[in-house]
Design an enzyme around this catalytic site. Structure first.
Site, PDB file in Angstrom:
ATOM      1  N   HIS A   1       0.856  -1.183   0.000  1.00 32.11           N
ATOM      2  CA  HIS A   1       0.000   0.000   0.000  1.00 32.11           C
ATOM      3  C   HIS A   1       0.893   1.234   0.000  1.00 32.11           C
ATOM      4  CE1 HIS A   1       0.818   0.500   4.258  1.00 32.11           C
ATOM      5  NE2 HIS A   1       0.286  -0.679   4.552  1.00 32.11           N
TER       6      HIS A   1
ATOM      7  N   HIS B   1       3.907   1.488   2.481  1.00 36.34           N
ATOM      8  CA  HIS B   1       5.144   0.791   2.078  1.00 36.34           C
ATOM      9  C   HIS B   1       5.849   1.581   0.979  1.00 36.34           C
ATOM     10  CE1 HIS B   1       2.367  -2.769   3.121  1.00 36.34           C
ATOM     11  NE2 HIS B   1       3.240  -2.715   4.106  1.00 36.34           N
TER      12      HIS B   1
ATOM     13  N   CYS C   1       1.641  -9.862  20.751  1.00 36.69           N
ATOM     14  CA  CYS C   1       0.785  -9.386  19.653  1.00 36.69           C
ATOM     15  C   CYS C   1       1.298 -10.023  18.367  1.00 36.69           C
ATOM     16  CB  CYS C   1       0.808  -7.867  19.535  1.00 36.69           C
ATOM     17  SG  CYS C   1      -0.018  -7.313  18.020  1.00 36.69           S
TER      18      CYS C   1
ATOM     19  N   CYS D   1       2.226  -7.530  15.487  1.00 32.83           N
ATOM     20  CA  CYS D   1       3.541  -6.879  15.647  1.00 32.83           C
ATOM     21  C   CYS D   1       4.664  -7.904  15.667  1.00 32.83           C
ATOM     22  CB  CYS D   1       3.654  -6.143  16.980  1.00 32.83           C
ATOM     23  SG  CYS D   1       2.644  -4.710  17.179  1.00 32.83           S
TER      24      CYS D   1
ATOM     25  N   CYS E   1      -5.098  -4.817  25.027  1.00 40.16           N
ATOM     26  CA  CYS E   1      -5.026  -4.694  23.571  1.00 40.16           C
ATOM     27  C   CYS E   1      -3.716  -4.043  23.152  1.00 40.16           C
ATOM     28  CB  CYS E   1      -6.182  -3.835  23.062  1.00 40.16           C
ATOM     29  SG  CYS E   1      -7.728  -4.740  23.110  1.00 40.16           S
TER      30      CYS E   1
ATOM     31  N   HIS F   1      -2.196  -2.118  17.095  1.00 39.82           N
ATOM     32  CA  HIS F   1      -3.277  -2.756  16.329  1.00 39.82           C
ATOM     33  C   HIS F   1      -4.632  -2.710  17.025  1.00 39.82           C
ATOM     34  CE1 HIS F   1       0.441  -4.321  14.569  1.00 39.82           C
ATOM     35  NE2 HIS F   1      -0.249  -4.215  13.450  1.00 39.82           N
TER      36      HIS F   1
ATOM     37  N   LYS G   1      -3.651   5.397  10.934  1.00 48.81           N
ATOM     38  CA  LYS G   1      -2.612   4.656  10.215  1.00 48.81           C
ATOM     39  C   LYS G   1      -3.293   3.641   9.297  1.00 48.81           C
ATOM     40  CE  LYS G   1       1.585   2.046  10.754  1.00 48.81           C
ATOM     41  NZ  LYS G   1       1.574   0.601  10.629  1.00 48.81           N
TER      42      LYS G   1
ATOM     43  N   LYS H   1      -4.469  -3.287   7.347  1.00 54.35           N
ATOM     44  CA  LYS H   1      -5.347  -4.282   6.767  1.00 54.35           C
ATOM     45  C   LYS H   1      -6.654  -4.350   7.561  1.00 54.35           C
ATOM     46  CE  LYS H   1      -4.591  -8.835   4.973  1.00 54.35           C
ATOM     47  NZ  LYS H   1      -3.724  -9.968   4.843  1.00 54.35           N
TER      48      LYS H   1
HETATM   49  N1  MSP Z   1       8.670  -6.954   8.431  1.00 49.49           N
HETATM   50  C1  MSP Z   1       8.767  -5.857   9.320  1.00 49.49           C
HETATM   51  C2  MSP Z   1      10.058  -5.105   9.091  1.00 49.49           C
HETATM   52  C3  MSP Z   1      11.295  -5.903   9.212  1.00 49.49           C
HETATM   53  S1  MSP Z   1      12.695  -4.966   8.838  1.00 49.49           S
HETATM   54  C4  MSP Z   1      13.998  -5.933   9.281  1.00 49.49           C
HETATM   55  C5  MSP Z   1       7.601  -4.912   9.095  1.00 49.49           C
HETATM   56  N2  MSP Z   1       6.983  -5.018   7.931  1.00 49.49           N
HETATM   57  S2  MSP Z   1       5.716  -4.164   7.462  1.00 49.49           S
HETATM   58  O1  MSP Z   1       5.280  -4.760   6.231  1.00 49.49           O
HETATM   59  O2  MSP Z   1       4.761  -4.059   8.505  1.00 49.49           O
HETATM   60  O3  MSP Z   1       6.282  -2.775   7.070  1.00 49.49           O
HETATM   61  C6  MSP Z   1       6.457  -1.758   7.986  1.00 49.49           C
HETATM   62  C7  MSP Z   1       7.026  -0.564   7.268  1.00 49.49           C
HETATM   63  O4  MSP Z   1       6.182  -0.178   6.175  1.00 49.49           O
HETATM   64  C8  MSP Z   1       7.064   0.672   8.145  1.00 49.49           C
HETATM   65  O5  MSP Z   1       8.176   0.712   8.981  1.00 49.49           O
HETATM   66  C9  MSP Z   1       7.119   1.750   7.097  1.00 49.49           C
HETATM   67  O6  MSP Z   1       8.391   1.771   6.517  1.00 49.49           O
HETATM   68  C10 MSP Z   1       6.128   1.223   6.068  1.00 49.49           C
HETATM   69  N3  MSP Z   1       4.769   1.616   6.402  1.00 49.49           N
HETATM   70  C11 MSP Z   1       3.701   0.790   6.588  1.00 49.49           C
HETATM   71  N4  MSP Z   1       2.610   1.547   6.833  1.00 49.49           N
HETATM   72  C12 MSP Z   1       2.926   2.835   6.807  1.00 49.49           C
HETATM   73  C13 MSP Z   1       2.215   4.029   6.932  1.00 49.49           C
HETATM   74  N5  MSP Z   1       0.939   4.071   7.139  1.00 49.49           N
HETATM   75  N6  MSP Z   1       2.913   5.184   6.821  1.00 49.49           N
HETATM   76  C14 MSP Z   1       4.245   5.200   6.576  1.00 49.49           C
HETATM   77  N7  MSP Z   1       4.934   4.085   6.455  1.00 49.49           N
HETATM   78  C15 MSP Z   1       4.324   2.888   6.593  1.00 49.49           C
HETATM   79  O7  MSP Z   1       7.322  -4.121   9.969  1.00 49.49           O
END
Ligand code: MSP
Length: 507
Positions: free
Chosen positions: A19, A22, A127, A130, A144, A148, A296, A299
């Site tokens: 999304h 990412h 969690c 997380c 909670c 999340h 934020k 999903k």
């Molecule tokens: N797999 C772990 C990271 C491991 S790194 C060794 C993880 N993955 S995640 O798919 O949840 O991705 C998290 C990252 O996605 C966040 O740290 C950020 O870089 C990005 N983001 C996900 N949602 C976001 C927002 N709503 N806003 C900004 N960045 C976001 O955590």
């Protein structure tokens, strides 16, 4: 010999599809990498997917497929999205690759041999979303998860523990000696505050699942997903495979991430590395969240926006530009479609696109379709130098919005210069040399704009470069030399063309 520059994004979980959150981090890493390549650095840009752990296993069960099938499917979705967005990553790592298993196992063994991993029993509140344990006082009402907002699980297991508590002082000393290791500064203060409260050992293995990397000395256990995931940054530059490469790029210059996973990167990770005798990353930069309707994206909240949907409306460059220019890289920011339309129209369609069109049209019509051999060398000389200097300084701070605002100042200065000199009037009055001199400056300014804006809008910048009759693309240039005034060769054939950014109607 060019300086090595190693930058990473987090590796994304494959229970989800990409999304714009990412994409936000990944575009930022790409813009920084492209800038550093222009600066002449030897860049490695890594991104990838995080494929182990309970969360992935549960998502696969819910979808009625194996974890590996889910990982294959969704890892491909991330790769497709990055191709769509013009991301030029040098490495895409998947934690299910054999090279990663080998690297993690060697690393685990080193930490074990250092005496920092011990067996114990863990009972705690976990969690799954997380993939992290919480203490009761960190949780919201009803036990909670604070991120999340849904109930955590109570888990009891025989686990191996990583002795994080031994690293309090070394981490504090490290952050004292390297004041800019965690950025922005507010995040550094948070991290130091957290360490000062005292660090607990954390459980680093699981026996309840088998979807992970087995511990080499006790293969009933698999490594806790974060232990394996963080190490991707070392696997990606050749740990346990190509020593020379690893030594060249490690420690990473920047780990980029959202603030949600700062603690893992700024507390657990450096301690794990220290234990194995490896250096901590040079900088960890945690940006804020992109919020949708003040929340934020996630999903569970069903408020995710797919990058491809916005690319369909704004194009790849429109997408990239918006996220880098609209808000500072650091604090949280709200995403709104309306704001995206108005910024696109103002900055890209009007300021940038119209300037390119106007200048190329006039130069083709008044100067015989080629770059004139004369220039005024007027106020744009300083404006261009200023844009470069300010962009350069801002990029050192990862302050993308301030940096590109400086480039858009040069665009505005060029538009103002045209209004002031009125080349159409000069042409009408038969002042051919003066007309050519004014347009010579404007074309030169366009070259500098294309060059400096290329990390964020690579396609439009490349197209403008071509229309200016220049060979190759901006990415073949090297700064600072290429930013010097007066490098557009006289006589190069110019080309008018369709608008680079067609105006969008507000919906
Ligand atoms: N797999 C772990 C990271 C491991 S790194 C060794 C993880 N993955 S995640 O798919 O949840 O991705 C998290 C990252 O996605 C966040 O740290 C950020 O870089 C990005 N983001 C996900 N949602 C976001 C927002 N709503 N806003 C900004 N960045 C976001 O955590």
């Amino acid at each position: 010999m060019p300086r090595p520059f190693y930058v990473t994004t987090p590796i994304y979980y494959v229970n989800d599809v990409p999304h714009i959150g990412h994409a936000y981090t990944t575009v930022a890493g790409d813009v920084l990498s492209r800038w550093r390549r222009l600066r002449g650095d030897d860049v490695v840009y890594l991104t990838g997917t995080d494929e182990h752990g309970l969360k992935i296993k549960q998502a696969a069960e819910a979808a009625g497929i194996t974890p590996k099938e889910l990982a294959d499917r969704n890892s491909e979705r991330f790769q497709e999205t990055w191709r769509l967005l013009g991301i030029k990553n040098d490495v895409f790592i998947r934690t299910t690759e054999p090279r990663h298993y080998r690297a993690v196992q060697e690393f685990l063994q080193r930490v074990y041999d250092a005496g920092d991993i011990e067996l114990g029993t863990y009972e705690g509140l976990y969690c799954v979303a997380c993939e992290a344990y919480y203490s009761e006082d960190e949780l919201l009402d009803g036990l909670c998860c604070p991120i999340h907002e849904r109930p955590v699980e109570r888990i009891t297991e025989e686990n191996y523990f990583f002795k994080l508590s031994r690293y309090e002082k070394r981490l504090l000393d490290h952050y004292e000696a390297h004041p800019d290791a965690v950025q922005p500064e507010t995040r550094r203060n948070e991290v130091i505050g957290f360490i000062k409260q005292g660090l607990c050992d954390f459980s680093m293995s699981r026996t309840s699942i088998d979807w992970g990397v087995p511990l080499p000395w006790d293969p009933k256990h698999v490594a806790y997903v974060w232990f394996d995931a963080l190490f991707n940054y070392c696997t990606g530059v050749g740990y346990a495979e190509d020593d020379e490469r690893f030594r060249r790029y490690w420690p990473a210059n920047y780990h980029l991430m959202g603030k949600d996973i700062l603690r893992f990167h700024a507390v657990y990770w450096p301690a794990m590395l220290m234990s194995a005798g490896l250096e901590p990353p040079q900088h960890v930069f945690a940006h804020g969240w992109l919020l949708v309707g003040g929340e934020k994206m996630s999903k569970t909240r069903l408020n995710q926006i797919a990058p491809a949907d916005l690319v369909a409306d704004f194009g790849v460059d429109g997408f990239r530009y918006h996220f880098m220019a609209d808000q500072r890289f650091g604090p949280d920011g709200d995403f709104s479609y309306e704001a995206m339309v108005s910024r696109y129209n103002a900055d890209l369609a009007n300021n940038f696109g119209n300037l390119a069109n106007r200048v190329l049209n006039m130069a083709v019509n008044y100067c015989g379709g080629v770059v004139p051999d004369t220039r005024e060398d007027g106020p744009l000389v300083d404006a261009a130098a200023d844009a470069f200097a300010r962009l350069d300084a801002a990029m050192d701070q990862l302050d993308f919005s301030t940096g590109f605002a400086a480039v858009w100042e040069l665009i505005r200065a060029t538009n103002a210069y045209i209004e002031d000199r009125q080349p159409w009037a000069l042409n009408k009055a038969g002042e051919a040399t003066k007309t050519a001199a004014v347009l010579g400056d404007c074309l030169e300014a366009l070259r500098v704009v294309a060059l400096l804006a290329s990390p964020v809008i690579p396609n439009a910048a490349g197209e403008l470069w071509r229309r200016l009759g220049l060979a190759g693309g901006p990415e073949d240039e090297r700064l600072p030399e290429a930013a010097a005034w007066g490098r557009l060769p006289a006589g190069s054939p110019l080309e008018k063309g369709a608008p680079l950014f067609p105006r969008l109607e507000p919906q």
